[in-house]
Structure formats: C-alpha cells, structure tokens
Design a protein around this motif. Structure first.
Motif: not given
Length: 81
Positions: A3-4, A49-61, A69-71
């Motif tokens: 993801s970008h 990998v989590l980003t690819e499989m599960q997605g991304f929302k509001k800047g969190m994995v 997860y907020d990195v």
C-alpha cells in the motif's frame, strides 16, 4: 503490492517501512481508542503483509474487524561490538 497509504503517527508510507526493523504499535478499536496499555512489537514485513491482507483505515493497519495497529515508532537497535 504494498500500500502507498501513509501511517498516521509516523507520517510515512507503508511501503517505506523497513522489512527487518521492529516497530512499536498501539492496539486501537474502530473509534481509535486504545485497547491495551502495552505496546505491541511487530516487524515491518508483517505490517506490510497485514496491510495487503486486511487493509488500512484512518492511517492504521487493520488486524481484524475491530482491532487496528497504530504504528508509533521504530524500535532502536543496539549495535553489536
């Protein structure tokens, strides 16, 4: 394909995470409220990998339907002499 999108706290793109580095993350719910006090340690590769499989929302994995997860920061490495 990684993801970008940008991580909220670190303000860097997911693709800029270092694969072998360990990152501290806060577990948060859908509303962005902290779910536990302890920080979670996870590698950059696993976050990608989590980003690819599960997605991304509001800047969190996304980890699951209700957990994100907020990195926060990269774990400092100790140089070996």
């Amino acid at each position: 394909m990684v993801s970008h999108k940008k991580l909220r706290t670190l303000n860097i793109g997911v693709k800029e995470l270092k694969d072998d580095a360990i990152y501290f993350c806060e577990a948060k719910n859908k509303k962005g409220e902290k779910m536990r006090d302890e920080l979670i340690e996870i590698t950059g590769r696993e976050l990608k990998v989590l980003t690819e499989m599960q997605g991304f929302k509001k800047g969190m994995v996304r980890y699951s339907k209700i957990l994100f997860y907020d990195v926060i920061k990269e774990k400092p490495t100790v140089p070996v002499d």
